[in-house]
Design a protein around this motif. Sequence first.
Motif, PDB file in Angstrom:
ATOM      1  N   ASP A 220     -37.381 -41.952 -52.561  1.00 29.70           N
ATOM      2  CA  ASP A 220     -36.171 -41.708 -53.341  1.00 29.70           C
ATOM      3  C   ASP A 220     -36.304 -40.434 -54.172  1.00 29.70           C
ATOM      4  OD1 ASP A 220     -33.540 -43.135 -54.429  1.00 29.70           O
ATOM      5  OD2 ASP A 220     -34.583 -42.252 -56.141  1.00 29.70           O
ATOM      6  N   VAL A 221     -35.299 -39.583 -54.083  1.00 26.96           N
ATOM      7  CA  VAL A 221     -35.224 -38.372 -54.902  1.00 26.96           C
ATOM      8  C   VAL A 221     -33.839 -38.322 -55.532  1.00 26.96           C
ATOM      9  CG1 VAL A 221     -35.317 -35.853 -54.963  1.00 26.96           C
ATOM     10  CG2 VAL A 221     -36.846 -37.115 -53.428  1.00 26.96           C
ATOM     11  N   GLY A 222     -33.747 -38.658 -56.811  1.00 30.11           N
ATOM     12  CA  GLY A 222     -32.465 -38.632 -57.496  1.00 30.11           C
ATOM     13  C   GLY A 222     -31.429 -39.547 -56.879  1.00 30.11           C
ATOM     14  N   GLY A 223     -31.874 -40.699 -56.394  1.00 31.31           N
ATOM     15  CA  GLY A 223     -30.947 -41.641 -55.780  1.00 31.31           C
ATOM     16  C   GLY A 223     -30.649 -41.374 -54.320  1.00 31.31           C
ATOM     17  N   VAL A 224     -31.293 -40.368 -53.733  1.00 31.60           N
ATOM     18  CA  VAL A 224     -31.086 -40.018 -52.323  1.00 31.60           C
ATOM     19  C   VAL A 224     -32.358 -40.340 -51.554  1.00 31.60           C
ATOM     20  CG1 VAL A 224     -30.636 -38.145 -50.699  1.00 31.60           C
ATOM     21  CG2 VAL A 224     -29.441 -38.210 -52.905  1.00 31.60           C
ATOM     22  N   GLN A 225     -32.218 -41.015 -50.425  1.00 32.38           N
ATOM     23  CA  GLN A 225     -33.355 -41.355 -49.582  1.00 32.38           C
ATOM     24  C   GLN A 225     -33.707 -40.169 -48.677  1.00 32.38           C
ATOM     25  OE1 GLN A 225     -35.298 -44.323 -49.453  1.00 32.38           O
ATOM     26  NE2 GLN A 225     -34.269 -44.547 -51.435  1.00 32.38           N
ATOM     27  N   VAL A 226     -34.941 -39.701 -48.815  1.00 32.83           N
ATOM     28  CA  VAL A 226     -35.421 -38.567 -48.031  1.00 32.83           C
ATOM     29  C   VAL A 226     -36.527 -39.046 -47.104  1.00 32.83           C
ATOM     30  CG1 VAL A 226     -36.465 -36.267 -48.108  1.00 32.83           C
ATOM     31  CG2 VAL A 226     -34.851 -36.967 -49.891  1.00 32.83           C
ATOM     32  N   LYS A 227     -36.465 -38.664 -45.844  1.00 34.12           N
ATOM     33  CA  LYS A 227     -37.466 -39.078 -44.863  1.00 34.12           C
ATOM     34  C   LYS A 227     -38.779 -38.324 -45.080  1.00 34.12           C
ATOM     35  CE  LYS A 227     -35.407 -42.014 -41.973  1.00 34.12           C
ATOM     36  NZ  LYS A 227     -35.979 -43.333 -41.621  1.00 34.12           N
ATOM     37  N   ILE A 228     -39.872 -39.026 -44.826  1.00 38.69           N
ATOM     38  CA  ILE A 228     -41.195 -38.439 -45.011  1.00 38.69           C
ATOM     39  C   ILE A 228     -41.439 -37.276 -44.051  1.00 38.69           C
ATOM     40  CG2 ILE A 228     -42.357 -39.966 -43.356  1.00 38.69           C
ATOM     41  CD1 ILE A 228     -43.707 -38.804 -46.796  1.00 38.69           C
ATOM     42  N   THR A 229     -40.706 -37.249 -42.940  1.00 35.16           N
ATOM     43  CA  THR A 229     -40.883 -36.147 -41.988  1.00 35.16           C
ATOM     44  C   THR A 229     -40.508 -34.800 -42.598  1.00 35.16           C
ATOM     45  OG1 THR A 229     -38.679 -36.655 -41.108  1.00 35.16           O
ATOM     46  CG2 THR A 229     -40.572 -37.510 -39.890  1.00 35.16           C
ATOM     47  N   VAL A 230     -39.619 -34.802 -43.579  1.00 35.88           N
ATOM     48  CA  VAL A 230     -39.255 -33.544 -44.247  1.00 35.88           C
ATOM     49  C   VAL A 230     -40.472 -32.979 -44.973  1.00 35.88           C
ATOM     50  CG1 VAL A 230     -37.773 -32.482 -45.991  1.00 35.88           C
ATOM     51  CG2 VAL A 230     -36.849 -34.257 -44.481  1.00 35.88           C
ATOM     52  N   VAL A 231     -41.227 -33.863 -45.630  1.00 39.72           N
ATOM     53  CA  VAL A 231     -42.434 -33.425 -46.332  1.00 39.72           C
ATOM     54  C   VAL A 231     -43.471 -32.929 -45.337  1.00 39.72           C
ATOM     55  CG1 VAL A 231     -44.327 -34.147 -47.834  1.00 39.72           C
ATOM     56  CG2 VAL A 231     -42.012 -34.999 -48.242  1.00 39.72           C
ATOM     57  N   TRP A 232     -43.697 -33.689 -44.257  1.00 41.11           N
ATOM     58  CA  TRP A 232     -44.669 -33.271 -43.243  1.00 41.11           C
ATOM     59  C   TRP A 232     -44.273 -31.934 -42.629  1.00 41.11           C
ATOM     60  CZ3 TRP A 232     -49.247 -35.005 -43.293  1.00 41.11           C
ATOM     61  CH2 TRP A 232     -49.538 -36.351 -43.549  1.00 41.11           C
TER      62      TRP A 232
END
Length: 358
Positions: A197-209
């Motif tokens: 969660d980032v500011g109430g938005v779900q972000v996929k871990i693939t973005v970080v990878w």
Amino acid sequence: MGMTQQAAPAVGTPPAPGPGQSDGRTRQRSLVFRLLARPEVGVFLGAVAVLVFFLIAAPSVRQGSSMATVLYQSSTIGIMALPVALLMIGGEFDLSSGVAVITSALTASMLSFQLSMNVWTGVAVALIVSLGIGAFNGWMVVRTGLPSFLVTLGTFLILQGVNLAVTKLVTGNVATDDISDMDGFNQARKVFASSFDVGGVQVKITVVWWLVFAALATWVLLRTRYGNWIFAVGGNKESARAVGVPVNFTKITLFMTVGFGAWFVGMHNLFSFNTVQSGEGVGQELIYIAAAVIGGCLLTGGYGSAIGPVFGAFMFGMVNQGIVYAGWNPDWFKAFLGVMLLGAVLINLYVQRTATRR
């Protein structure tokens, strides 16, 4: 009356330039034009243009959840586009990368389910298989001297047939069984397919990878000896070999890097959907190559960056989701995508030519 003879004007070195002047040979280009000569700058401008277009045409893109979806779509392309770009800088490309993603996922899924093993065992074996496919492609290219187009086209057809035939033989179906209730699944899902969660938005871990891999690839290209080898073998492999660059090692390991990318994306697909369709992956290799080319990598090798394909992948994700958010007929997706990407390539070409003329 005596004849006088005028001497011809002497030809010598031109007068030295005065203070604040330049003779044109040592003139330094401005910072702006030096930046424009970078391979990733043109595609960055193209990506900004695509983003602005959809921010105007599809207001829902401005929402955080929509942008998270765009980044997710971009990351699944970008993770594979990075090793494909490195391979292209090294003077080769891989047509089997799309189906290799499915091969890795099928291997992990069927091995774990059919043998009732912890899914991490399947993940490890899939990594070995993926690296082995990459090593085979690289070894065939350097051993036979055949173009990588032909070698990897053969691998593409082999994997496509094996994926379907073996899956039908083992499972009796064209898809693998659901492995969501097996040991190790939840832990593996956290690594390959979780969200945060980032500011109430779900972000996929693939973005970080994706961003981590991009930073790592940039460091390798610009700060390591191996990065110099990649540019050298892509520019002229015979000259590179003459100065001591291990050409065969470099090419084989680049193909293995593509195999690693295929494994990672395959694991993401598996742990996102719990099952794998054996016929998927065909055509994705062209998307990966296109993202790298749009990112500034030349098909002839020896030129490119790791940052450019990041923006190239973002353009694909933006167009893919932007059409949906704009409410347009999805039948026009391919045509619209082609227009946008061609425009980005033309912008990239114009910027590079303008920069090199100055």
